[in-house]
Design a protein around this motif. Structure first.
Motif, mmCIF file in Angstrom:
data_model
loop_
_atom_site.group_PDB
_atom_site.id
_atom_site.type_symbol
_atom_site.label_atom_id
_atom_site.label_comp_id
_atom_site.label_asym_id
_atom_site.label_seq_id
_atom_site.Cartn_x
_atom_site.Cartn_y
_atom_site.Cartn_z
ATOM 1 N N CYS A 113 -6.539 -30.036 15.838
ATOM 2 C CA CYS A 113 -5.638 -29.845 15.000
ATOM 3 C C CYS A 113 -5.123 -30.402 14.524
ATOM 4 C CB CYS A 113 -5.666 -28.515 14.222
ATOM 5 S SG CYS A 113 -4.144 -28.060 15.560
ATOM 6 N N SER A 114 -3.728 -31.377 15.209
ATOM 7 C CA SER A 114 -2.435 -31.995 15.599
ATOM 8 C C SER A 114 -1.511 -30.709 14.839
ATOM 9 C CB SER A 114 -2.924 -33.227 14.042
ATOM 10 O OG SER A 114 -4.296 -34.369 14.497
ATOM 11 N N ASN A 115 -1.924 -29.837 14.454
ATOM 12 C CA ASN A 115 -0.556 -28.931 14.976
ATOM 13 C C ASN A 115 -0.418 -29.058 16.582
ATOM 14 O OD1 ASN A 115 -0.940 -28.312 12.308
ATOM 15 N ND2 ASN A 115 -2.143 -26.206 12.726
ATOM 16 N N THR A 116 1.748 -28.673 15.999
ATOM 17 C CA THR A 116 2.758 -28.809 17.171
ATOM 18 C C THR A 116 3.060 -27.755 16.770
ATOM 19 O OG1 THR A 116 2.704 -31.350 16.942
ATOM 20 C CG2 THR A 116 4.392 -29.751 18.355
ATOM 21 N N PHE A 117 3.369 -26.843 17.702
ATOM 22 C CA PHE A 117 3.989 -25.299 17.908
ATOM 23 C C PHE A 117 5.394 -25.664 18.808
ATOM 24 C CE2 PHE A 117 -0.466 -25.397 17.465
ATOM 25 C CZ PHE A 117 -1.017 -24.299 16.295
ATOM 26 N N CYS A 118 6.713 -25.113 18.754
ATOM 27 C CA CYS A 118 7.879 -24.979 19.216
ATOM 28 C C CYS A 118 6.793 -23.678 20.654
ATOM 29 C CB CYS A 118 8.899 -23.857 18.856
ATOM 30 S SG CYS A 118 9.491 -25.544 18.066
ATOM 31 N N LEU A 119 7.552 -23.347 21.612
ATOM 32 C CA LEU A 119 7.422 -23.073 22.819
ATOM 33 C C LEU A 119 8.573 -22.083 22.875
ATOM 34 C CD1 LEU A 119 4.624 -24.605 25.227
ATOM 35 C CD2 LEU A 119 4.567 -23.066 23.272
ATOM 36 N N PRO A 120 8.232 -20.642 23.602
ATOM 37 C CA PRO A 120 9.705 -20.302 24.413
ATOM 38 C C PRO A 120 9.944 -20.997 25.614
ATOM 39 C CG PRO A 120 7.707 -19.091 24.675
ATOM 40 C CD PRO A 120 7.235 -20.128 23.984
ATOM 41 N N ASN A 121 9.027 -21.725 26.295
ATOM 42 C CA ASN A 121 10.048 -21.632 27.116
ATOM 43 C C ASN A 121 11.345 -22.271 27.063
ATOM 44 O OD1 ASN A 121 7.256 -21.174 27.661
ATOM 45 N ND2 ASN A 121 8.171 -20.889 29.120
ATOM 46 N N LYS A 122 12.251 -22.206 27.403
ATOM 47 C CA LYS A 122 13.689 -23.098 27.644
ATOM 48 C C LYS A 122 13.645 -23.926 28.844
ATOM 49 C CE LYS A 122 15.100 -21.440 23.948
ATOM 50 N NZ LYS A 122 15.213 -21.860 22.479
ATOM 51 N N VAL A 123 14.790 -25.474 28.734
ATOM 52 C CA VAL A 123 14.429 -26.113 29.631
ATOM 53 C C VAL A 123 16.155 -25.762 30.020
ATOM 54 C CG1 VAL A 123 14.500 -28.460 30.020
ATOM 55 C CG2 VAL A 123 13.036 -27.776 29.152
ATOM 56 N N GLY A 124 16.438 -26.368 31.049
ATOM 57 C CA GLY A 124 18.060 -25.620 31.383
ATOM 58 C C GLY A 124 18.382 -26.580 31.882
ATOM 59 N N GLN A 125 20.323 -26.145 31.977
ATOM 60 C CA GLN A 125 20.930 -27.157 32.216
ATOM 61 C C GLN A 125 20.751 -27.381 33.895
ATOM 62 O OE1 GLN A 125 23.405 -29.169 30.868
ATOM 63 N NE2 GLN A 125 24.310 -30.035 32.505
ATOM 64 N N ASP A 126 20.361 -26.335 34.417
ATOM 65 C CA ASP A 126 20.142 -25.695 36.155
ATOM 66 C C ASP A 126 18.850 -26.444 36.974
ATOM 67 O OD1 ASP A 126 18.134 -24.144 34.397
ATOM 68 O OD2 ASP A 126 17.979 -22.845 36.015
ATOM 69 N N SER A 127 18.539 -27.806 35.371
ATOM 70 C CA SER A 127 17.111 -27.871 35.912
ATOM 71 C C SER A 127 17.286 -29.190 36.927
ATOM 72 C CB SER A 127 16.496 -28.838 35.313
ATOM 73 O OG SER A 127 16.051 -27.654 34.581
#
Length: 137
Positions: free
Chosen positions: A99-113
């Motif tokens: 459908c070409s929709n783009t969704f924000c996901l709740p998964n955060k990318v953190g400084q600890d990575s």
């Protein structure tokens, strides 16, 4: 003042009718949208007579003030979604190839990575596949 106007004013933005309408439209969307989609919605629902430049400047102002973030989902068309209120929206996105929709996901990318003394300024992580709605079809 209603909620949209209070939020804009709280971010130091003068809540004009166009700005308030764009904010409310973004608030109702559960996926990221393009400038063209905003323009079509304003014309259809509000008989908008302004120009694309006003919409673009409003979105850029919202970006500067941390109200929205831009998403590069690989389609070569910038999409925008409301931010979570923090300075950086360091989270994943999901682009549905059907459908070409783009969704924000709740998964955060953190400084600890990251290793010590590295600092994140921007993140563009887009997962691609088929969304739940399209899978049900």
């Amino acid at each position: 003042m209603i909620v949209a106007e209070k939020i804009l004013a709280g971010k130091g933005i003068r809540p004009t009718e166009t700005r308030s309408t764009i904010y409310k439209y973004l608030k109702r969307k559960f996926y990221a949208i393009t400038l063209r989609e905003i323009e079509k919605a304003l014309i259809k629902k509000n008989n908008y007579t302004g120009d694309r430049t006003t919409i673009y400047r409003t979105i850029k102002l919202f970006q500067e003030k941390g109200i929205v973030h831009q998403i590069d989902d690989g389609t070569a068309i910038a999409k925008y979604a409301l931010s979570d209120g923090k300075n950086l929206d360091l989270h994943l996105h999901f682009h549905c190839t059907h459908c070409s929709n783009t969704f924000c996901l709740p998964n955060k990318v953190g400084q600890d990575s990251l290793p010590d003394k590295y600092e994140i300024n921007d993140v563009n992580l887009v997962l691609k596949g088929v969304c739940l709605k399209c899978r049900k079809k």
